[in-house]
Design a protein around this motif. Sequence first.
Motif, PDB file in Angstrom:
ATOM      1  N   ILE A 179      38.928  -7.833 -12.864  1.00  0.00           N
ATOM      2  CA  ILE A 179      38.030  -8.458 -11.871  1.00  0.00           C
ATOM      3  C   ILE A 179      38.848  -9.402 -10.996  1.00  0.00           C
ATOM      4  O   ILE A 179      39.374 -10.405 -11.478  1.00  0.00           O
ATOM      5  CB  ILE A 179      36.856  -9.193 -12.547  1.00  0.00           C
ATOM      6  CG1 ILE A 179      35.983  -8.181 -13.298  1.00  0.00           C
ATOM      7  CG2 ILE A 179      36.031  -9.957 -11.510  1.00  0.00           C
ATOM      8  CD1 ILE A 179      34.848  -8.795 -14.070  1.00  0.00           C
ATOM      9  N   LYS A 180      38.946  -9.052  -9.718  1.00  0.00           N
ATOM     10  CA  LYS A 180      39.865  -9.757  -8.813  1.00  0.00           C
ATOM     11  C   LYS A 180      39.140 -10.592  -7.772  1.00  0.00           C
ATOM     12  O   LYS A 180      39.797 -11.338  -7.028  1.00  0.00           O
ATOM     13  CB  LYS A 180      40.743  -8.734  -8.070  1.00  0.00           C
ATOM     14  CG  LYS A 180      41.593  -7.851  -8.978  1.00  0.00           C
ATOM     15  CD  LYS A 180      42.583  -8.661  -9.781  1.00  0.00           C
ATOM     16  CE  LYS A 180      43.568  -7.749 -10.505  1.00  0.00           C
ATOM     17  NZ  LYS A 180      44.436  -8.547 -11.406  1.00  0.00           N
ATOM     18  N   GLY A 181      37.833 -10.445  -7.683  1.00  0.00           N
ATOM     19  CA  GLY A 181      37.165 -11.203  -6.640  1.00  0.00           C
ATOM     20  C   GLY A 181      35.658 -11.180  -6.788  1.00  0.00           C
ATOM     21  O   GLY A 181      35.101 -10.427  -7.597  1.00  0.00           O
ATOM     22  N   ILE A 182      35.033 -12.039  -6.010  1.00  0.00           N
ATOM     23  CA  ILE A 182      33.562 -12.051  -5.916  1.00  0.00           C
ATOM     24  C   ILE A 182      33.188 -12.359  -4.470  1.00  0.00           C
ATOM     25  O   ILE A 182      33.807 -13.213  -3.822  1.00  0.00           O
ATOM     26  CB  ILE A 182      32.940 -13.083  -6.883  1.00  0.00           C
ATOM     27  CG1 ILE A 182      31.398 -13.055  -6.775  1.00  0.00           C
ATOM     28  CG2 ILE A 182      33.472 -14.497  -6.648  1.00  0.00           C
ATOM     29  CD1 ILE A 182      30.697 -13.844  -7.884  1.00  0.00           C
ATOM     30  N   TRP A 183      32.236 -11.606  -3.963  1.00  0.00           N
ATOM     31  CA  TRP A 183      31.719 -11.858  -2.608  1.00  0.00           C
ATOM     32  C   TRP A 183      30.626 -12.923  -2.671  1.00  0.00           C
ATOM     33  O   TRP A 183      29.661 -12.757  -3.419  1.00  0.00           O
ATOM     34  CB  TRP A 183      31.092 -10.596  -2.029  1.00  0.00           C
ATOM     35  CG  TRP A 183      32.025  -9.495  -1.621  1.00  0.00           C
ATOM     36  CD1 TRP A 183      32.079  -8.235  -2.154  1.00  0.00           C
ATOM     37  CD2 TRP A 183      33.005  -9.525  -0.580  1.00  0.00           C
ATOM     38  NE1 TRP A 183      33.037  -7.490  -1.511  1.00  0.00           N
ATOM     39  CE2 TRP A 183      33.622  -8.254  -0.533  1.00  0.00           C
ATOM     40  CE3 TRP A 183      33.433 -10.508   0.326  1.00  0.00           C
ATOM     41  CZ2 TRP A 183      34.638  -7.925   0.376  1.00  0.00           C
ATOM     42  CZ3 TRP A 183      34.446 -10.185   1.224  1.00  0.00           C
ATOM     43  CH2 TRP A 183      35.039  -8.912   1.245  1.00  0.00           C
ATOM     44  N   CYS A 184      30.767 -13.957  -1.860  1.00  0.00           N
ATOM     45  CA  CYS A 184      29.740 -15.008  -1.836  1.00  0.00           C
ATOM     46  C   CYS A 184      29.341 -15.324  -0.387  1.00  0.00           C
ATOM     47  O   CYS A 184      30.207 -15.444   0.477  1.00  0.00           O
ATOM     48  CB  CYS A 184      30.279 -16.300  -2.450  1.00  0.00           C
ATOM     49  SG  CYS A 184      30.646 -16.161  -4.206  1.00  0.00           S
ATOM     50  N   VAL A 185      28.053 -15.456  -0.138  1.00  0.00           N
ATOM     51  CA  VAL A 185      27.562 -16.095   1.090  1.00  0.00           C
ATOM     52  C   VAL A 185      26.820 -17.330   0.608  1.00  0.00           C
ATOM     53  O   VAL A 185      25.632 -17.273   0.289  1.00  0.00           O
ATOM     54  CB  VAL A 185      26.635 -15.174   1.904  1.00  0.00           C
ATOM     55  CG1 VAL A 185      26.202 -15.852   3.207  1.00  0.00           C
ATOM     56  CG2 VAL A 185      27.321 -13.846   2.204  1.00  0.00           C
TER      57      VAL A 185
END
Lengths: 430, 430
Positions: A179-185
Motif C-alpha cells: 500500500i503506497k498511497g491514499i487519495w484524500c479530498v
Amino acid sequence: MKKYAEMSKQELEDEIVQLKAQYKKFQEMDLNLNMARGKPCREQLDLSMGLMDALNSEADLSCEDGTDCRNYGVLTGIDEAKVLIGAMMENKPENIIIYGNSSLNVMYDTVSRAYTHGIMGNTPWCKLDKVKFLCPVPGYDRHFAITEYFGIEMINVDMTPEGPDMDKVEELVSSDESIKGIWCVPKYSNPQGYSYSDDTVRRFARLKPAAKDFRIFWDNAYGIHHLYDNNQDYLIEILEECKKAGNPDLVYKFASTSKITFPGSGIAALATSLNNLDDIKAQLTNQTIGHDKVNQLRHVRFFGDINGMKAHMRKHAEIIRPKFEAVLEILDRDLTPCGIGDWTKPNGGYFISFDAPEGCAKAIVDRAKKAGVTMTNAGATYPYKKDPHDSNIRIAPTYPSLPDLRTAMDIFTVCVRLTAATKMLAEIAE
Amino acid sequence: MKKYAEMSKQELEDEIVQLKAQYKKFQEMDLNLNMARGKPCREQLDLSMGLMDALNSEADLSCEDGTDCRNYGVLTGIDEAKVLIGAMMENKPENIIIYGNSSLNVMYDTVSRAYTHGIMGNTPWCKLDKVKFLCPVPGYDRHFAITEYFGIEMINVDMTPEGPDMDKVEELVSSDESIKGIWCVPKYSNPQGYSYSDDTVRRFARLKPAAKDFRIFWDNAYGIHHLYDNNQDYLIEILEECKKAGNPDLVYKFASTSKITFPGSGIAALATSLNNLDDIKAQLTNQTIGHDKVNQLRHVRFFGDINGMKAHMRKHAEIIRPKFEAVLEILDRDLTPCGIGDWTKPNGGYFISFDAPEGCAKAIVDRAKKAGVTMTNAGATYPYKKDPHDSNIRIAPTYPSLPDLRTAMDIFTVCVRLTAATKMLAEIAE
C-alpha cells in the motif's frame, strides 16, 4: 404523505401511476440539463474577467526580484506566486512548487514519477509485483482513473462525516507494504462535502506505514471554497501536523485556482516537505524548463494577496449558494415525506452526495437521462466504477442556471421516487 | 598572420604572451556575459507584448464553435489553435494535439508514456531489459537528459550538413530491436543550424525498424525561425512522407511557440498519425481535463493566421540576424587567419556550432568563464555530457545585446586562440 416503506401494494401502485404521468410530462419537455460535472457556471467565470486586464501590453512583466516572466526559467514558480498560493494553501512559500494549469496533471505526474523512478530512493513502482492505493469511497472519479491507469490495485475505505474510516486506514497502511498511497479530498470532499475532523487529520499525520514510500495524496481542491460566510469548515494543516508528528515527508498536498479563476487557465501547485521537493525537482528539471510564469504573474496582479482571493470566493459563494440551497430544498420537499434517500448538506465545495435505496442508483440516473437530465454516471464515485450498493449519485449544482437546476431536480426526485417505488413494489410481489 | 600550424615554437610563445595580455585585460573588465542558452533577448520579447492585449475583460472568450474557453474541457485543444499551429507545423488540424506551455514537457511525457504503458500495445519500456535511443551528435542537451533520466542507453550518430549519418541510422534501426527512438531537430538543428536534406527525410520515412514501437522524435523547434528573407532552408514534411512510404505511425513531431511569443507562456503541440493520437489520448484523458484554452485563444487572436505569425518571425529575424552576423564576422576575423576552429553558418534557428581543435573545448569554456563569459558547458551537446573529441561548443547569440555579444565574442576568440596555441606549443615541446 405516507412513507414508501409503510405503503401497501395498492398505494405503491397508485404512486407509480401518478409518478409515471409526471415523468412523461417531463420527457415531453425535451430538456437538456446537466448536473454531471463540477463546472462553474457562466456567472462564476464572469467574476474573473478582470484577470484578462491584470496584464496588458503596457504592463511590466517582471517579478519583484527582476525576473522577466516572459523568458525561460524559474523551474518551481515565481516567488510572488508562491506567496499567494502559499497563503491559499496555508503553507510556506518554500514548500511549494507552482505548476501549470491542472492539479490533476500534477497528481498524475506524481504517481507517474513514483512508478518510473520511485520515491526518495525507493524501488520504482513499475518494478514491484503489486502496488495498492486506499480509496475513501465514495470519492473522485479522476483520482481513481489515474491509479487504475497505472495498474494500481484500489482498496475501498468507507467515508464517514469525519473523514475516512481511520481504524481501517491505520490497520491497512501499517500492515501491508504494497500500500503506497491514499487519495484524500480532505475539505468539502468530493462528492460529500465532508471535511476531515481534527482527530482524522491527526491520525493521518501519525500513520506508521509499512511502506517507506507510502504517501498521502492530499487533494485540497476546495480549501477556500466556502458556501457561507459564517458556517465554514476548518481543516488542520497537514504538512505542519506531519512535521509535528515526526513524519515530515508523509504527504503530497495539491491545490489549484481552477475553481477560483478559470478552470483550465489557472495555476496549480504542490506543497510538500523539502526532502520531497528535492526528489521532485530532480525529475522536474528533466521535464520542463518552467511553467507559465506570465499566468502566475497575472494571478498575482489580479488578486493582490490572499484577501483579494477570499473576497473573490465570497462572490462565487453568492452565485452558487442558492443553487445548493435549491437542491437541498427540493430533495427535502420531495423525498423526506416518502422516507427515501439520504444526502449531505455541505458548507462548501462543489457537490452534494445522494444515496438512493440500495440497487437504485443506476436506474435513477438512466431514467433522468431519458428525461433530459444528465447526472454523473452511477458508480463513478467508486474505483473501477463499481458501487457495491448501486446507491451513490453525485449531484453537481453549480453549472446549470437556477431555474434549470430546479427543473432538473424536480425531474431527479421523480426519478428517485419512481425507481424506489417500483423496486419496493417488486419486493412486495416476490 | 601565419596559421598556428605553420608557426615555430618561438612564434607560438610570442603569440601566447600577446594573447595572455589581451586575456588579462578582459578579465579586468569584470564582465558578466552569457551565451549559454537559446534565450530570446528583451527586444524579441517586446515584439509579443500585443499578446497581452489580444484578450481583455471585454473580449468574448468563446471559440468559433461556441466553446467557452474559460471553462473545463476540450482535451486536445481548440479547433482554431489546431488550424493555426497546423499551418505552422505544415500538418492537418486533425493530426494535432495542442498542449501546455512546453514542447519539452510533451517530449518527456511521450517517453514517459512509452516507458509506463508502451506504444500502441507494445511492451512498456520499463518491462524491457534494454532500451536504446539514437542521438545525432552534437545535439540538444535537454533531449539527452530525458533519455538519460529514463535509463535509456544513448548511441551517438554523427551529424553531417545533410542530417544524421543515415547509413548508420538505417543499419542500427533495422538490426537492433532495443532501439526505440531517435532524437531529431530536423530544421536549423541544435546546435549546428543544419537542415535535413530531402534525401535524409525520405530515408527517415522509409526506415525499416526492427522494433515495432520505434518512433522518430522529430523536434521541429525552429520550423519558421529563419534569419533571412531569401535564404531559407526547406524541409520535407515528415508525417506526409511517412504516410507515402507506408509508415504512417513512425513519427512524433513536436513544436511550440516558445521562440515565437514568450518562452514558457506559449503553446506546444504534437502532430502524429491518427493511430498514434488514439494511443496518446487514451493516456492524456487520465492526465488532464485539458490544457490552457484561454492561452490558445490568445495566440489565435494575436496572430490571426499563419501569415501574421510569419510576419512576426521576420521581426525576430531583424533583431537576431545582426547578432549571428557579428558572431560569424568575429570568428572569421580572429580565427580564420590562425587556421583554428570550424563553425557553422546557419540560415535560421538559435545556434552556431563551433568545433575547436580536439581536446580544447573544455579549456576554452573554462577560460571564457573566468573572463566573465558564460558559454554552454563543453560536452553538453553530447549524451552523458561526453564529447569524445572535447571539441564542440554551442554558441547562442540571441540573448546578449549586440555590443555585449561582440565583446563576448572578442573574449571567446582570444580564449580559443590561447588554448589552441598553448596546446600546440605543448605538442611541439613533446
